[in-house]
Design a protein around this motif. Structure first.
Motif, PDB file in Angstrom:
ATOM      1  N   GLN A  68      35.966  64.152  61.786  1.00  0.00           N
ATOM      2  CA  GLN A  68      36.575  64.048  60.464  1.00  0.00           C
ATOM      3  C   GLN A  68      35.770  64.729  59.345  1.00  0.00           C
ATOM      4  O   GLN A  68      36.312  64.974  58.280  1.00  0.00           O
ATOM      5  N   THR A 255      45.584  66.008  55.400  1.00  0.00           N
ATOM      6  CA  THR A 255      45.235  66.086  56.819  1.00  0.00           C
ATOM      7  C   THR A 255      44.407  64.896  57.293  1.00  0.00           C
ATOM      8  O   THR A 255      44.160  64.759  58.478  1.00  0.00           O
ATOM      9  N   TYR A 258      37.961  65.190  56.291  1.00  0.00           N
ATOM     10  CA  TYR A 258      37.070  65.347  55.142  1.00  0.00           C
ATOM     11  C   TYR A 258      36.302  66.659  55.125  1.00  0.00           C
ATOM     12  O   TYR A 258      35.464  66.857  54.265  1.00  0.00           O
TER      13      TYR A 258
ATOM     14  N   ALA B  35      36.925  60.819  72.649  1.00  0.00           N
ATOM     15  CA  ALA B  35      36.060  59.746  72.158  1.00  0.00           C
ATOM     16  C   ALA B  35      36.828  58.697  71.377  1.00  0.00           C
ATOM     17  O   ALA B  35      36.542  57.519  71.461  1.00  0.00           O
ATOM     18  N   ILE B 120      41.466  56.085  55.283  1.00  0.00           N
ATOM     19  CA  ILE B 120      41.450  57.065  56.361  1.00  0.00           C
ATOM     20  C   ILE B 120      40.037  57.420  56.797  1.00  0.00           C
ATOM     21  O   ILE B 120      39.853  58.152  57.744  1.00  0.00           O
ATOM     22  N   ALA B 121      39.023  56.899  56.110  1.00  0.00           N
ATOM     23  CA  ALA B 121      37.644  57.203  56.487  1.00  0.00           C
ATOM     24  C   ALA B 121      37.347  56.584  57.845  1.00  0.00           C
ATOM     25  O   ALA B 121      37.851  55.525  58.174  1.00  0.00           O
ATOM     26  N   PRO B 122      36.505  57.291  58.649  1.00  0.00           N
ATOM     27  CA  PRO B 122      36.144  56.690  59.930  1.00  0.00           C
ATOM     28  C   PRO B 122      35.293  55.444  59.714  1.00  0.00           C
ATOM     29  O   PRO B 122      34.740  55.242  58.642  1.00  0.00           O
ATOM     30  N   VAL B 139      49.076  66.287  61.918  1.00  0.00           N
ATOM     31  CA  VAL B 139      47.645  66.478  61.642  1.00  0.00           C
ATOM     32  C   VAL B 139      46.984  65.138  61.352  1.00  0.00           C
ATOM     33  O   VAL B 139      45.880  64.860  61.808  1.00  0.00           O
ATOM     34  N   ARG B 140      47.680  64.316  60.572  1.00  0.00           N
ATOM     35  CA  ARG B 140      47.120  63.005  60.263  1.00  0.00           C
ATOM     36  C   ARG B 140      47.028  62.153  61.522  1.00  0.00           C
ATOM     37  O   ARG B 140      46.091  61.371  61.685  1.00  0.00           O
ATOM     38  N   GLU B 142      46.147  62.847  64.289  1.00  0.00           N
ATOM     39  CA  GLU B 142      44.969  63.113  65.115  1.00  0.00           C
ATOM     40  C   GLU B 142      43.821  62.154  64.821  1.00  0.00           C
ATOM     41  O   GLU B 142      42.977  61.914  65.660  1.00  0.00           O
ATOM     42  N   VAL B 143      43.762  61.617  63.585  1.00  0.00           N
ATOM     43  CA  VAL B 143      42.622  60.763  63.238  1.00  0.00           C
ATOM     44  C   VAL B 143      43.000  59.303  63.032  1.00  0.00           C
ATOM     45  O   VAL B 143      42.123  58.444  62.965  1.00  0.00           O
ATOM     46  N   PHE B 146      49.964  55.972  63.711  1.00  0.00           N
ATOM     47  CA  PHE B 146      51.061  55.536  62.853  1.00  0.00           C
ATOM     48  C   PHE B 146      52.033  54.676  63.648  1.00  0.00           C
ATOM     49  O   PHE B 146      52.205  54.871  64.851  1.00  0.00           O
ATOM     50  N   LEU B 259      49.897  52.539  58.862  1.00  0.00           N
ATOM     51  CA  LEU B 259      48.725  53.251  59.359  1.00  0.00           C
ATOM     52  C   LEU B 259      47.793  52.272  60.081  1.00  0.00           C
ATOM     53  O   LEU B 259      47.479  51.200  59.555  1.00  0.00           O
ATOM     54  N   GLU B 262      42.677  54.528  64.644  1.00  0.00           N
ATOM     55  CA  GLU B 262      42.940  55.280  65.874  1.00  0.00           C
ATOM     56  C   GLU B 262      42.688  54.406  67.098  1.00  0.00           C
ATOM     57  O   GLU B 262      41.620  53.806  67.237  1.00  0.00           O
TER      58      GLU B 262
END
Lengths: 295, 302
Positions: A68, A255, A258, B35, B120-122, B139-140, B142-143, B146, B259, B262
């Motif tokens: 990210q 997207t 970051y 991962a 959305i931060a890991p 694209v969203r 992927e991380v 939904f 949301l 993941e």
């Protein structure tokens, strides 16, 4: 000491090596020492960075963070827009900086005028500087950027970009005026009195005697302000302006990646680090020049 | 002199070391694909009983929404603004309907607030899912994960009646407009991909800022999803109108999804509950109550 060879050269920077026999051997040893300390510096740096990296990379969350924050694919994808936005940052910075240097100097000169006749002018400048410095810059941008155009005054532009830059100029002029004033006050009072006794008016004394000396004294502080402004121009994004940080945010928001922020960081560093190095270099050169004059 | 030379030598050594290290860890890019998703997605067949759900707090459904959360999505009514516990608004009432279907009592639903970026931060999350009009894109995905879409909306143009763009009937009429959009919405993509105006659109953090920019005359109009457009003209920007909604064919319709972090196995059970609400008509009922307005909105075609 040895009777052969010329006496060792004197000098503070080689005090440690003065007992050594010849100038030639001395240089060789110094060179060797330089190489050795570079080696030590490099290996301890590698060790430190290696430890930190090992610590970060061993985190379970690292793969997600890498994906990210450090994705080469996303870096390339975000780059063109962020670069375009950053170009706007640079333009805003250059325009604002020129205006700030001029306006702040005027403010500082007004504030440095003596005599009761100039009291209202001085008071106005002091009130302006106190008010502007007392408001967080982001708040000032929102207030002026959205507030003044909403008044719909005829002849006053309503562009967000215009008011963003105008607010930066207003805010930084207040700070920079104080830098100038410190410089003016650092010039000895006798200079002012000498100028006045030669028949120069207050303005002339400032213009030809005090300010030229003052500016030289505050150049490092002014350069420091440049570095600060170069980053703060990004704040106008709150008005909707598409500058570099905003473009990075747009990319991140669409997207969820970051890496665009990383692209913006790289761009800002590419300007601010050279500026910081230049400031250091200039300050050092100025210090040496002053010492040379003093001795 | 020698002092500064040494400093430079050290700095170059540092730089060289950094480059070495960067090169050493540069080739691990393609190992991260597996991962994120190791824990779940294959667990759709698992039990969806409350005690078996993957929850941050056992027995409690912790739901995140925006700070503040806006009508008509959450908290509709004078006293309910930003109060998701009021069970009003489309998303607010949907969450309680989902919770009931999953077997939670209303009191077991706990709300927390997150900004858009935080969500959305890991890293670990303190909520089970986040609902604040996130549009689903590949694209969203992927991380994060939904849910299935819970609402499909179209984009609309909000402007003032005396604007030259108030009577736009096609996308081409808007080429000369200075438009605004909120960050992170598909509205911005819509402007850039479909309208393609001559001047780049302005982008704002919140729709409060968009309102300020409209009142300040800094933008000619605002592109936003239709339900939010209704809220804006009713409450936020006095005197504004919806000039029209864009023909759905002009762009991909915006699909809103909940949301999840993941790989969260909870998404399967929530999708099941959502499907139940679709099948028994509850979802349509919520839509009719909170989102559908009387009066036709003109169509802005291609």
């Amino acid at each position: 000491m040895s009777s052969v060879g010329p006496p060792s050269p004197e000098g503070p920077e080689i005090g440690r090596a003065r007992l050594l026999p010849t100038g030639l051997g001395l240089r060789a040893i110094l060179r060797e020492e330089g190489a050795r300390s570079a080696l030590i510096a490099a290996s301890s740096t590698v060790l430190l960075i290696g430890l930190v990296l090992w610590w970060v990379l061993s985190s379970e969350a690292w793969p997600a963070v890498q994906k990210q924050f450090f994705s080469p694919v996303h870096f390339r994808a975000a780059w063109p827009d962020v670069l375009g936005g950053f170009w706007l940052d640079i333009k805003m910075f250059l325009v604002a900086e020129v205006l700030i240097l001029v306006i702040a100097l005027l403010l500082a000169m007004i504030r440095s005028l003596r005599g009761p006749a100039f009291f209202p002018l001085r008071a106005l400048v002091i009130i302006f500087i106190d008010l502007v410095r007392g408001i967080p810059i982001i708040l000032l941008i929102l207030l002026l950027g959205f507030g003044i155009p909403a008044l719909q005054l005829t002849g006053v532009p309503n562009s967000a970009l215009f008011w963003g830059v105008a607010t930066l100029v207003i805010s930084y002029s207040a700070y920079t005026a104080e830098v100038y004033r410190a410089g003016i006050e650092s010039v000895h009072e006798s200079q002012r009195m000498a100028a006045r006794s030669l028949g120069l008016t207050q303005f002339q004394a400032l213009r030809y005697v005090l300010v030229p000396q003052a500016i030289r004294n505050v150049v490092p502080a002014l350069l420091n302000g440049f570095i600060s402004l170069q980053k703060d121009v990004a704040l106008v994004f709150v008005l909707g302006v598409r500058e570099g940080v905003r473009e990075a945010q747009i990319y991140t928001a669409s997207t969820f990646n970051y890496t665009g922020y990383l692209a913006a960081t790289v761009l800002f560093l590419s300007v601010s680090v050279p500026l910081a190095r230049f400031t250091d270099w200039y300050t050092e050169r100025d210090r040496r020049r002053k010492q040379a004059v003093g001795s | 002199m020698s002092g500064s030379q040494k400093t430079w030598t050290k700095m170059f050594a540092l730089l060289a070391a950094l480059l070495l290290v960067a090169a050493a860890c540069g080739n691990s890019d393609d190992t991260d694909a597996d991962a994120g998703g190791e824990s779940g997605e294959g667990s759709g067949a698992a039990s969806c009983a409350v005690e078996d759900l993957n929850l941050v707090t056992g027995g409690t459904l912790t739901v995140a929404t925006g700070e503040p959360a806006f009508p008509p999505w959450v908290g509709v009514g004078d006293d309910n603004f930003d109060v998701p516990e009021s069970k009003t608004g489309y998303e607010g009432s949907l969450v309680y309907a989902l919770a009931a279907d999953l077997g939670f009592a209303d009191d077991d639903v706990v709300w927390v607030r997150t900004g858009f970026d935080e969500a959305i931060a890991p890293g670990p999350k303190n909520w089970d899912f986040n609902i604040q009009q996130y549009s689903i894109t590949d694209v969203r995905d992927e991380v994060v994960d939904f849910s299935d879409p819970y609402y499909v909306t179209t984009q609309a143009l909000v402007t003032f009646p005396d604007s030259e763009f108030a009577n736009a009937s096609s996308v081409g009429d808007l080429k000369g407009a200075l438009l605004g959009a909120q960050i992170g919405t598909t509205s911005l993509d819509f402007i850039e991909d479909v309208i393609q105006p001559d001047t780049e659109a302005n982008v704002y953090d919140e729709n409060v800022d968009v309102e300020a920019a409209m009142n300040a005359g800094q933008i000619d109009g605002l592109v936003v999803d239709l339900p939010t457009a209704y809220f804006i003209i009713a409450v936020q920007v006095e005197g504004a109108i919806i000039a029209g909604q864009f023909d759905a064919d002009a762009a991909d319709p915006e699909q809103l999804g909940m949301l999840f972090a993941e790989g969260n196995s909870l998404v399967g059970c929530v999708n099941g509950a959502l499907q139940n609400l679709k099948d028994n008509g509850t979802l349509q009922g919520l839509e009719d109550t909170w989102l559908t307005q009387d009066g036709g909105v003109p169509i802005i075609g291609n």
